[in-house]
Design an enzyme around this catalytic site. Structure first.
Site, PDB file in Angstrom:
ATOM      1  N   SER A  57       0.817  -1.216   0.000  1.00 44.10           N
ATOM      2  CA  SER A  57       0.000   0.000   0.000  1.00 44.10           C
ATOM      3  C   SER A  57       0.849   1.263   0.000  1.00 44.10           C
ATOM      4  CB  SER A  57      -0.934  -0.004   1.201  1.00 44.10           C
ATOM      5  OG  SER A  57      -0.222  -0.252   2.377  1.00 44.10           O
ATOM      6  N   HIS A  83      -2.246  -2.828  -6.507  1.00 51.11           N
ATOM      7  CA  HIS A  83      -2.750  -2.443  -5.187  1.00 51.11           C
ATOM      8  C   HIS A  83      -4.282  -2.501  -5.161  1.00 51.11           C
ATOM      9  CE1 HIS A  83      -3.258   0.943  -1.993  1.00 51.11           C
ATOM     10  NE2 HIS A  83      -3.307  -0.253  -1.438  1.00 51.11           N
ATOM     11  N   GLU A 104      -5.067  -0.098  -8.166  1.00 51.32           N
ATOM     12  CA  GLU A 104      -4.014   0.854  -8.523  1.00 51.32           C
ATOM     13  C   GLU A 104      -2.827   0.072  -9.097  1.00 51.32           C
ATOM     14  OE1 GLU A 104      -3.160   4.706  -6.106  1.00 51.32           O
ATOM     15  OE2 GLU A 104      -2.462   3.019  -4.945  1.00 51.32           O
ATOM     16  N   ASN A 162      -3.359   6.031  -1.097  1.00 52.03           N
ATOM     17  CA  ASN A 162      -3.025   6.239   0.315  1.00 52.03           C
ATOM     18  C   ASN A 162      -2.347   7.581   0.576  1.00 52.03           C
ATOM     19  OD1 ASN A 162      -4.145   4.027   1.602  1.00 52.03           O
ATOM     20  ND2 ASN A 162      -2.521   2.697   0.854  1.00 52.03           N
TER      21      ASN A 162
HETATM   22  N1  3HC Z   1     -17.774  -9.597   0.265  1.00 49.43           N
HETATM   23  C1  3HC Z   1     -18.917  -9.652  -0.415  1.00 49.43           C
HETATM   24  N2  3HC Z   1     -19.879  -8.720  -0.317  1.00 49.43           N
HETATM   25  C2  3HC Z   1     -19.656  -7.696   0.535  1.00 49.43           C
HETATM   26  C3  3HC Z   1     -18.488  -7.581   1.293  1.00 49.43           C
HETATM   27  C4  3HC Z   1     -17.506  -8.594   1.127  1.00 49.43           C
HETATM   28  N3  3HC Z   1     -16.339  -8.571   1.784  1.00 49.43           N
HETATM   29  N4  3HC Z   1     -18.562  -6.446   2.039  1.00 49.43           N
HETATM   30  C5  3HC Z   1     -19.749  -5.862   1.758  1.00 49.43           C
HETATM   31  N5  3HC Z   1     -20.401  -6.622   0.858  1.00 49.43           N
HETATM   32  C6  3HC Z   1     -21.708  -6.372   0.267  1.00 49.43           C
HETATM   33  C7  3HC Z   1     -22.793  -6.520   1.302  1.00 49.43           C
HETATM   34  O1  3HC Z   1     -23.209  -7.844   1.452  1.00 49.43           O
HETATM   35  C8  3HC Z   1     -23.899  -5.647   0.723  1.00 49.43           C
HETATM   36  O2  3HC Z   1     -24.644  -6.353  -0.238  1.00 49.43           O
HETATM   37  P1  3HC Z   1     -26.193  -6.009  -0.461  1.00 49.43           P
HETATM   38  O3  3HC Z   1     -26.232  -4.571  -0.884  1.00 49.43           O
HETATM   39  O4  3HC Z   1     -26.638  -6.947  -1.507  1.00 49.43           O
HETATM   40  O5  3HC Z   1     -26.812  -6.235   0.877  1.00 49.43           O
HETATM   41  C9  3HC Z   1     -23.134  -4.561   0.008  1.00 49.43           C
HETATM   42  O6  3HC Z   1     -21.788  -5.031  -0.191  1.00 49.43           O
HETATM   43  C10 3HC Z   1     -23.093  -3.324   0.847  1.00 49.43           C
HETATM   44  O7  3HC Z   1     -22.566  -3.690   2.117  1.00 49.43           O
HETATM   45  P2  3HC Z   1     -23.087  -3.120   3.488  1.00 49.43           P
HETATM   46  O8  3HC Z   1     -24.537  -2.751   3.384  1.00 49.43           O
HETATM   47  O9  3HC Z   1     -22.680  -4.055   4.576  1.00 49.43           O
HETATM   48  O10 3HC Z   1     -22.192  -1.904   3.762  1.00 49.43           O
HETATM   49  P3  3HC Z   1     -21.969  -0.633   2.912  1.00 49.43           P
HETATM   50  O11 3HC Z   1     -23.210  -0.097   2.288  1.00 49.43           O
HETATM   51  O12 3HC Z   1     -21.187   0.220   3.814  1.00 49.43           O
HETATM   52  O13 3HC Z   1     -21.040  -1.084   1.684  1.00 49.43           O
HETATM   53  C11 3HC Z   1     -18.746  -0.982   1.139  1.00 49.43           C
HETATM   54  C12 3HC Z   1     -19.835  -1.738   1.876  1.00 49.43           C
HETATM   55  C13 3HC Z   1     -18.985  -1.047  -0.364  1.00 49.43           C
HETATM   56  C14 3HC Z   1     -17.446  -1.680   1.473  1.00 49.43           C
HETATM   57  C15 3HC Z   1     -18.774   0.505   1.575  1.00 49.43           C
HETATM   58  O14 3HC Z   1     -18.855   0.561   2.968  1.00 49.43           O
HETATM   59  C16 3HC Z   1     -17.574   1.279   1.152  1.00 49.43           C
HETATM   60  O15 3HC Z   1     -17.451   1.679   0.012  1.00 49.43           O
HETATM   61  N6  3HC Z   1     -16.659   1.530   2.104  1.00 49.43           N
HETATM   62  C17 3HC Z   1     -15.423   2.256   1.865  1.00 49.43           C
HETATM   63  C18 3HC Z   1     -14.372   1.265   1.449  1.00 49.43           C
HETATM   64  C19 3HC Z   1     -13.083   1.945   1.101  1.00 49.43           C
HETATM   65  O16 3HC Z   1     -12.948   3.144   1.033  1.00 49.43           O
HETATM   66  N7  3HC Z   1     -12.053   1.116   0.856  1.00 49.43           N
HETATM   67  C20 3HC Z   1     -10.751   1.592   0.555  1.00 49.43           C
HETATM   68  C21 3HC Z   1      -9.939   1.521   1.786  1.00 49.43           C
HETATM   69  S1  3HC Z   1      -8.298   2.026   1.476  1.00 49.43           S
HETATM   70  C22 3HC Z   1      -7.517   0.662   0.966  1.00 49.43           C
HETATM   71  O17 3HC Z   1      -8.058  -0.399   0.893  1.00 49.43           O
HETATM   72  C23 3HC Z   1      -6.086   0.815   0.637  1.00 49.43           C
HETATM   73  C24 3HC Z   1      -5.237   0.074   1.639  1.00 49.43           C
HETATM   74  O18 3HC Z   1      -3.919   0.056   1.137  1.00 49.43           O
HETATM   75  C25 3HC Z   1      -5.246   0.698   3.031  1.00 49.43           C
END
Ligand code: 3HC
Length: 287
Positions: A124, A145, A157, A195
Site C-alpha cells: 500500500s 494495489h 491501482e 493512500n
Molecule cells: N464480500 C462480499 N460482499 C460484501 C463484502 C464482502 N467482503 N462487504 C460488503 N459486501 C456487500 C454486502 O453484502 C452488501 O450487499 P447487499 O447490498 O446486496 O446487501 C453490500 O456489499 C453493501 O454492504 P453493506 O450494506 O454491509 O455496507 P456498505 O453499504 O457500507 O457497503 C462498502 C460496503 C462497499 C465496502 C462501503 O462501505 C464502502 O465503500 N466503504 C469504503 C471502502 C473503502 O474506502 N475502501 C478503501 C480503503 S483504502 C484501501 O483499501 C487501501 C489500503 O492500502 C489501506
C-alpha cells in the site's frame, strides 16, 4: 517478457490475510486456478473462512448460486509452502508491509517460478522499485494495489516501478480488468495515489476528534453527508485496521515529512491493541 493474459491459468497469492484472501477469491471468481499461501496453516484456514463469508454474501444477493460458490472454493488451493507456487503465471504478494519480508519473498519467488511469471506486490505504501531491487529480473515487478474489501471494491491501482517493463504493466492492467476491476496508474511515489491522499484525510479526522471539534459520529456523518463518501474517516479507519493506517502513515511521514505525521490518538489506539473492526474495538465497538 511476461506472459500475455490468455496464457495465464494459475494465480499465486502470497498471504491469506484480509487482502490476500480477497485477491485469491476474486481471481477464483474470474475462473483462474489459485494457490493461496501463508506461513501457517491457521492463517490459510482463516483465509478460507473469510472467502467463504464473502461468497455467502454473494449467494445471499443471488450474484452466484451454491454450485458456483463450491466451484470457486474448489479452484483455490491452500498451502504453507512457497514452492507450491512454481506453476503460477501471475503471483500477487500480499504479505506483511515490511520491506525485508517482501524482498525475501521476491527473492525466493524468483528462484521458484519461471521467467515469464508476472511478480506483483499489493503493497500500500512501500516502494515497488526497492522491493524489485532484491531480484535480478526487476522488470517483471509491478504494484497491483487492491482496495479493501477486495471482493466489492472496483478500483485497483497499478504502480510502475523504475524498472517495470511495458509488458508487465500491460499484463497487470489486463489481469485486473479480467477480475472485473477498473485500474488507474501511479508512479512509484510514497503512498501512490490512493493512500497518499486517503491517509492524511483519515489522520485529520482522528485529530479533529481528539481536539474536540465534534463527536466521532458527527465527524463521520459530516464527511458522509457533506462530501458523499460511503464512510467517514473514523469508521473507514476502523474498517481498514488502525495498525495498517498507522504503518502507512509512518511510511508516508518518513518519506514526505511532517504533513504526513500520524495522529497521536491513532498511535495510542494501536498501542492499546484497539485496531478497529478486526479486534472488536477501534473508534467504535463491533460485535
Ligand atoms: N464480500 C462480499 N460482499 C460484501 C463484502 C464482502 N467482503 N462487504 C460488503 N459486501 C456487500 C454486502 O453484502 C452488501 O450487499 P447487499 O447490498 O446486496 O446487501 C453490500 O456489499 C453493501 O454492504 P453493506 O450494506 O454491509 O455496507 P456498505 O453499504 O457500507 O457497503 C462498502 C460496503 C462497499 C465496502 C462501503 O462501505 C464502502 O465503500 N466503504 C469504503 C471502502 C473503502 O474506502 N475502501 C478503501 C480503503 S483504502 C484501501 O483499501 C487501501 C489500503 O492500502 C489501506
Amino acid at each position: 517478457m511476461v506472459r500475455t493474459l490468455d496464457e495465464v491459468e494459475r494465480v499465486g497469492v502470497v498471504g491469506a490475510g484480509t487482502m490476500g484472501s480477497g485477491i485469491a477469491q476474486v481471481a477464483a471468481q474470474a475462473g483462474y486456478d489459485v494457490t493461496m499461501r501463508d506461513i501457517e496453516q491457521d492463517f490459510v484456514d482463516s483465509g478460507f473462512e473469510t472467502i467463504e463469508d464473502s461468497l455467502d454474501r454473494f449467494v445471499a444477493r443471488d450474484s452466484i448460486d451454491d454450485e458456483e460458490k463450491a466451484g470457486i472454493l474448489d479452484r483455490i488451493e491452500g498451502t504453507t509452502a512457497l514452492a507450491d507456487l512454481a506453476d503460477c503465471d501471475v503471483v500477487v504478494e500480499a504479505a506483511l508491509e515490511e520491506m525485508d519480508v517482501k524482498q525475501d519473498i521476491f527473492a525466493d519467488l524468483e528462484a521458484i517460478v519461471d521467467e515469464e511469471c508476472l511478480l506483483a506486490t499489493n503493497t500500500s505504501t512501500l516502494s515497488i522499485t526497492t522491493i524489485a531491487s532484491a531480484i535480478d529480473s526487476e522488470s517483471r515487478v509491478v504494484g497491483l494495489h487492491f482496495m479493501n474489501p477486495v471482493p466489492v471494491m472496483e478500483g485497483v491501482e497499478i504502480v510502475e516501478g523504475e524498472k517495470s517493463s511495458a509488458d508487465a504493466l500491460e499484463l497487470a492492467h489486463a489481469f485486473a480488468a479480467d477480475l472485473g476491476k477498473t485500474t488507474w496508474e501511479s508512479d512509484d511515489k510514497p503512498g501512490f495515489v490512493a493512500n497518499r491522499i486517503l491517509m492524511p484525510w483519515i489522520n485529520e479526522g482522528i485529530r479533529a476528534f481528539d481536539e474536540g471539534v465534534a463527536t466521532k459520529e458527527d465527524i463521520d456523518t459530516g464527511m458522509e453527508l457533506g462530501t458523499n463518501v460511503p464512510m467517514g474517516p473514523l469508521t473507514l479507519a476502523d474498517h481498514i485496521g488502525l495498525d495498517i493506517c498507522l504503518h502507512a502513515s509512518e511510511t508516508l511521514h518518513e518519506e514526505l515529512g511532517d504533513r504526513y505525521k500520524p495522529a497521536y490518538l491513532l498511535k495510542r489506539k494501536v498501542a492499546a491493541g484497539d485496531l478497529g473492526k478486526k479486534t472488536g474495538e477501534g473508534f467504535y465497538e463491533y460485535d
